[in-house]
Enzyme design. Structure first.
Site, PDB file in Angstrom:
ATOM      1  CB  CYS A  84      -0.972  -0.042   1.179  1.00  0.00           C
ATOM      2  SG  CYS A  84      -2.372   1.097   1.012  1.00  0.00           S
ATOM      3  CG  HIS A 171      -3.617  -3.608   3.600  1.00  0.00           C
ATOM      4  ND1 HIS A 171      -2.541  -3.148   4.334  1.00  0.00           N
ATOM      5  CD2 HIS A 171      -4.249  -2.504   3.127  1.00  0.00           C
ATOM      6  CE1 HIS A 171      -2.531  -1.819   4.307  1.00  0.00           C
ATOM      7  NE2 HIS A 171      -3.554  -1.407   3.579  1.00  0.00           N
ATOM      8  CD  GLU A 173      -1.084  -6.192   5.859  1.00  0.00           C
ATOM      9  OE1 GLU A 173      -1.156  -5.000   6.172  1.00  0.00           O
ATOM     10  OE2 GLU A 173      -0.899  -6.567   4.681  1.00  0.00           O
ATOM     11  N   GLY A 227      -0.050 -14.513  36.483  1.00  0.00           N
ATOM     12  CA  GLY A 227      -0.496 -14.305  35.110  1.00  0.00           C
ATOM     13  C   GLY A 227       0.496 -14.934  34.145  1.00  0.00           C
ATOM     14  CB  VAL A 228       0.188 -16.041  30.606  1.00  0.00           C
ATOM     15  CG1 VAL A 228      -0.170 -14.740  29.924  1.00  0.00           C
ATOM     16  CG2 VAL A 228       1.007 -16.918  29.660  1.00  0.00           C
ATOM     17  CB  SER A 230       4.646 -12.327  36.005  1.00  0.00           C
ATOM     18  OG  SER A 230       3.590 -13.060  36.583  1.00  0.00           O
TER      19      SER A 230
END
EC number: 6.3.5.2
Length: 512
Positions: A84, A171, A173, A227-228, A230
């Site tokens: 683009c 685009h 992607e 949490g994932v 840490s």
């Protein structure tokens, strides 16, 4: 350290899709980094990439504030793929013509391949692509040919194969471009000659060596939340340096059912890590007494966490490094290079000036989905790797208004039932986030033969990609019924359940 994988550099010209490009390439098993358009040719050369992609962007190449790149990048002899705005920039650079389109083209279009360059190898002659542009390439630069056209875009793709330069107006992607992934693959493998080599096994090996080299015989401190992010940081660093790592886990009393016990069991017992658990429930509850405003609650919880962490950290001697779960998205969205980000974060989370740590951020090249894959590779249990997104203030913002022990218990128990039933129904990987909240309103009900006047519990469940926008999840009615019946029967002081059917926007995901 010598890189063990091929690399594709993506230059950021402001597209909302730029992270998608890097993620798509990594999914192919090739490493990709996103860098600001201001990066110099010398800096790129030092990275030894196999190719460069120019992202799209909202600007006009001839307009005020147009973004440009170091012209010497074109002299590096590397394959370049302009998407683009990136194609328009390449056109301008080589003497072609870019003009304002009669009308902005946004949405799906049918692409017709006119010249089967390497970019379109083994792709159909007609395919649906996603357009989003206000300018057009109307005159090719010398040496370029038209690769593809669409009804509204006579030059939808171009190439100069002698120089390995390619451009597309659409685009690839974006998921709406039906063969977009194949097109990017053709550039990465067919044009650039990359080999697959980027995977979590490779990442772990390289990162462990890097951590050992950085830390040496010194000590590392990590704030562990369960949490994932840490969790993965802690396990990775522990794998590298063992007992040189100390984790501080602050239980502020605002965690979900069984969470504090689960963290200690997993990390202290399961991974044999040195985890200091701080029971700060009373301290937090005293500070939150009588506070109803959600922003004030957030501020109190955030500040108090820092004070507690500071108190505990000051008791430990010889801590040189602080480990953080900074992700690649955090660095990209800050709009700065990695080194600048680390420098600006020397006082992480507002820690006092006299607490100076060197930072270790082993996840700062990974996206969230890659962190989950890494967690699984490291042997972290699924219940942590696939843990629901959970706000820092915890249940403190899922109890609307003033927080009391009774209200926390209602949310804690109802949330546990919700999670259990969602997992039983096999929906836990489909729904992005789900939780219960206590809006603080009471209503009349009948239980047995008696009138009740008890709390209403709200259920919130959404589907999303990144949390920026979200749609309410269509949970099957029979599953909702089970959840409702169980909560009303098993959780004290609840006689009514409501389901939130609002998307984001206009609502936020959390209720406070």
């Amino acid at each position: 350290m010598k890189k063990q994988h091929d690399t594709i550099i993506v230059l950021d010209f402001g597209s909302q899709y730029n992270q998608l490009i890097a993620r798509r390439i990594r999914e192919f098993g090739v490493y990709s980094e996103l860098h600001p358009h201001t990066i110099t040719a010398e800096e790129i050369k030092a990275m030894n990439p196999k190719g460069i992609i120019f992202s799209g962007g909202p600007n006009s190449v001839y307009g005020e504030g147009a973004l440009h790149c170091d012209e010497k990048i074109f002299d590096l002899g590397l394959p370049i793929f302009g998407i683009c705005y990136g194609m328009q920039l390449m056109t301008q650079q080589f003497g072609g013509t870019v003009e304002r389109a009669n009308h902005r083209e946004y949405g799906k279009a049918v692409l017709k391949v006119e010249n089967e360059s390497k970019l379109y190898a083994n792709l159909p002659e007609e395919q649906v692509v996603w357009m989003s542009h206000g300018d057009l390439v109307t005159g090719l630069p010398e040496g370029f040919v038209v690769d593809a056209t669409s009804e509204s875009c006579p030059i939808a793709g171009m190439s100069n194969e002698a120089k390995n330069l390619y451009g597309v107006q659409f685009h690839p992607e974006v998921r709406h471009s039906e063969h977009g992934n194949d097109l990017i693959k053709n550039f990465v493998f067919g044009v650039c000659g990359c080999s697959e080599g980027w995977n979590m096994e490779n990442f772990i090996e390289v990162e462990l060596e890097k951590i050992r080299e950085t830390v040496g015989d010194k000590k590392v401190l990590c704030a562990l939340s369960g949490g994932v992010d840490s969790s993965v940081v802690a396990v990775l660093i522990h794998k590298a340096i063992g007992d040189q790592l100390t984790c501080i886990f602050v239980d502020h009393g605002l965690l979900r059912k069984g969470e504090a016990e689960g963290v200690m069991k997993t990390f202290s017992e399961g991974f044999h890590m040195n985890v200091i658990k701080v029971d700060a429930k009373e301290r937090f509850m005293n500070k939150l007494k009588g506070v109803e405003d959600p922003e004030q609650k957030r501020k109190i919880i955030g500040n108090e966490f820092i004070y507690v962490f500071d108190d505990e950290a000051s008791k430990l001697e010889g801590m040189d490094f602080l480990a953080q779960g900074t992700l690649y998205t955090d660095i990209v969205e800050s709009g700065t290079a990695t080194a600048q980000t680390i420098k600006s974060h020397h006082n992480v989370g507002g820690l006092p000036e006299d607490m100076q740590f060197k930072l270790i951020e082993p996840l700062n090249t990974l996206f969230k989905d890659e962190v989950r894959v890494l967690g699984s590779e490291l042997g972290i249990p699924d219940e942590i790797v696939w843990r629901q997104p959970f706000p820092g203030p915890g249940l403190g913002i899922r109890v609307l208004g003033e927080i009391t022990e009774e209200k926390l218990e209602i949310v804690r128990e109802s949330d546990a039932i919700l999670r259990e039933e969602i997992i039983k129904a096999g929906l836990d990987r489909e729904i992005w986030q789900y939780f219960t909240a206590l809006p603080g309103m009471r209503s009349v009900g009948v239980m047995g033969d008696e009138r009740t006047y008890d709390y209403t519990v709200g259920i919130r469940a959404v589907t999303s990609i990144d949390g920026m926008t979200a749609d309410w999840a269509r949970i099957p009615w029979d599953v909702l019924e089970k959840i409702s019946v169980r909560i009303v029967n098993e959780v004290k002081h609840v006689n009514r359940i409501v389901y939130d059917v609002t998307s984001k926007p206009p609502a936020t995901i959390e209720w406070e």
